[in-house]
Enzyme design. Sequence first.
Site, PDB file in Angstrom:
ATOM      1  N   ASP A 195      37.499   9.297 -89.708  1.00 34.66           N
ATOM      2  CA  ASP A 195      37.261   8.799 -88.356  1.00 34.66           C
ATOM      3  C   ASP A 195      38.157   9.592 -87.412  1.00 34.66           C
ATOM      4  O   ASP A 195      39.290   9.952 -87.770  1.00 34.66           O
ATOM      5  CB  ASP A 195      37.629   7.313 -88.244  1.00 34.66           C
ATOM      6  CG  ASP A 195      36.893   6.450 -89.249  1.00 34.66           C
ATOM      7  OD1 ASP A 195      35.674   6.650 -89.407  1.00 34.66           O
ATOM      8  OD2 ASP A 195      37.541   5.593 -89.876  1.00 34.66           O
ATOM      9  N   ASP A 247      32.408  10.366 -89.930  1.00 34.04           N
ATOM     10  CA  ASP A 247      32.342   8.921 -90.133  1.00 34.04           C
ATOM     11  C   ASP A 247      32.395   8.251 -88.759  1.00 34.04           C
ATOM     12  O   ASP A 247      31.544   8.520 -87.920  1.00 34.04           O
ATOM     13  CB  ASP A 247      33.484   8.474 -91.050  1.00 34.04           C
ATOM     14  CG  ASP A 247      33.262   7.076 -91.628  1.00 34.04           C
ATOM     15  OD1 ASP A 247      32.183   6.489 -91.380  1.00 34.04           O
ATOM     16  OD2 ASP A 247      34.148   6.565 -92.309  1.00 34.04           O
ATOM     17  N   ASP A 258      37.306   3.282 -85.720  1.00 36.31           N
ATOM     18  CA  ASP A 258      37.129   2.156 -86.630  1.00 36.31           C
ATOM     19  C   ASP A 258      38.378   1.290 -86.600  1.00 36.31           C
ATOM     20  O   ASP A 258      39.517   1.805 -86.632  1.00 36.31           O
ATOM     21  CB  ASP A 258      36.848   2.632 -88.054  1.00 36.31           C
ATOM     22  CG  ASP A 258      35.378   3.032 -88.248  1.00 36.31           C
ATOM     23  OD1 ASP A 258      34.643   3.100 -87.243  1.00 36.31           O
ATOM     24  OD2 ASP A 258      34.977   3.281 -89.392  1.00 36.31           O
ATOM     25  N   ARG A 288      26.353   1.110 -84.126  1.00 33.34           N
ATOM     26  CA  ARG A 288      27.730   0.629 -84.157  1.00 33.34           C
ATOM     27  C   ARG A 288      28.440   0.853 -82.828  1.00 33.34           C
ATOM     28  O   ARG A 288      29.411   1.625 -82.743  1.00 33.34           O
ATOM     29  CB  ARG A 288      28.528   1.273 -85.297  1.00 33.34           C
ATOM     30  CG  ARG A 288      27.995   0.948 -86.668  1.00 33.34           C
ATOM     31  CD  ARG A 288      28.917   1.472 -87.757  1.00 33.34           C
ATOM     32  NE  ARG A 288      28.383   1.227 -89.087  1.00 33.34           N
ATOM     33  CZ  ARG A 288      28.949   1.612 -90.228  1.00 33.34           C
ATOM     34  NH1 ARG A 288      30.094   2.270 -90.183  1.00 33.34           N
ATOM     35  NH2 ARG A 288      28.395   1.339 -91.388  1.00 33.34           N
TER      36      ARG A 288
END
Length: 453
Positions: A231, A270, A274, A326
Amino acid sequence: MTWKLRPRTARRAAAALALLLGSLALQPGARAATTSPDTAPEASSPGRDLGREVLADNDGWAAEGTGTTGGAAADEDHVLTVRNRAQLVAALDGGSSVPKIIRVAGTIDANTDDRGRRLDCADYATDGYDLDAYLAAYDPRTWGGAKPAGPQEDARKASAARQAERVEMLVGSNTTIVGIGAGAVLKGASLQVKDADNVIIRNIELRDAYDCFPAWQPNTGGLGDWKTAYDTLWLRGATHVWVDHVTASDKGHPDDREPTHFGRNYLRHDGLLDITNGSDLVTVSWSRFADHDKAMLIGNGDGVTTDRGKLRVTLHHNEFHSVVQRAPRVRFGQVHLYNNRYVIPEDGDHRYSLGISTESRIVAENNAFEAPGHVEVADLLKSWNGSALTQRGTVFNGFPVDLVSIYNAYNSGSETDLATDTGWTPALHGPVDSAAKAAAEVARKAGAGRAAR
């Protein structure tokens, strides 16, 4: 009489004292701070100092309790300007908790060696790793649905570990990372705030955390998928974190230009941001997330019940542009989502924007969505074991809409209806503007290089 400061007051008092002492140290005749060969202390300018600024009271969940001051209490020996990877690594000090302000100047590429030489995927490959050999070894038509194992998988792991040593960077407690001016870029890195408290990241572009060695994950019930490692910013077990005026994207290496292997896109990235592993008390403001597939995950597993009561996050005045999914997807978290702007372009892929997952409690207020004609209002939501979404003031292409009622009507008979009450009312926030007013402000002010506007 002995006076005892409350934790929030003490933290802010320490930051204010450090700022005062720092300014006195810069008066004419003051002795300059000692410098090191890797990093140099940066004198405060007479104008606004983003590095010393702290999160305002009531500005989202990160203002709860002690508040968030980052490295504002740093002494002048720990106010450092960095211009390359080696200097940044030295300034981060292995993720230490010493109060520090790290000012990023220009573009820093994490994929460089200690001398500053650019590294590519071939430089990390070791033990005979070869993509063609890997694909031949684990082709599901011959390998089947078992997890990859053997020489090529071992070589992939060893190669991936070599890249991780370069690009994974730990950010410790009491740290502020701030870009200088409008051109600060951290390229190829995965910033990781792990088990740390009181961190601020502001006014910087985080770009292209590119994984050279994605792993194949078979799925006996389907095609499987490629799993990537990095990330651009990962909060895990982190508390009191303020992310402000950050731009995060795949700029330079978009995944939609990658080839297809085993019938699946060969993903290289990714998440952009996050927030997992029990992270808590986070505010993300005036930031831009763009040109990416899975933008933001809050909560990393349906079975991680230890996340209950944590993952309290505020997202306000952010832009999600050309994001497939997301934005965010939430498990367990108590998330306040207000005054954000979503832009779905005509030629962009889109699966959903808000992911309502296990025990999530999202309150979404006055958010604006701009989408082409083939995207329906019902497409903005996706539920996996979710039960409720509180929403109000949503605007879709200029028209007020009720996300929940439209979603329920569209999916009637195929999915469980969402309730409209998540059982809480956000208290820590600034003024909540109309969706239209907020969208215009976000378009003008969100993202790196715009913190002073």
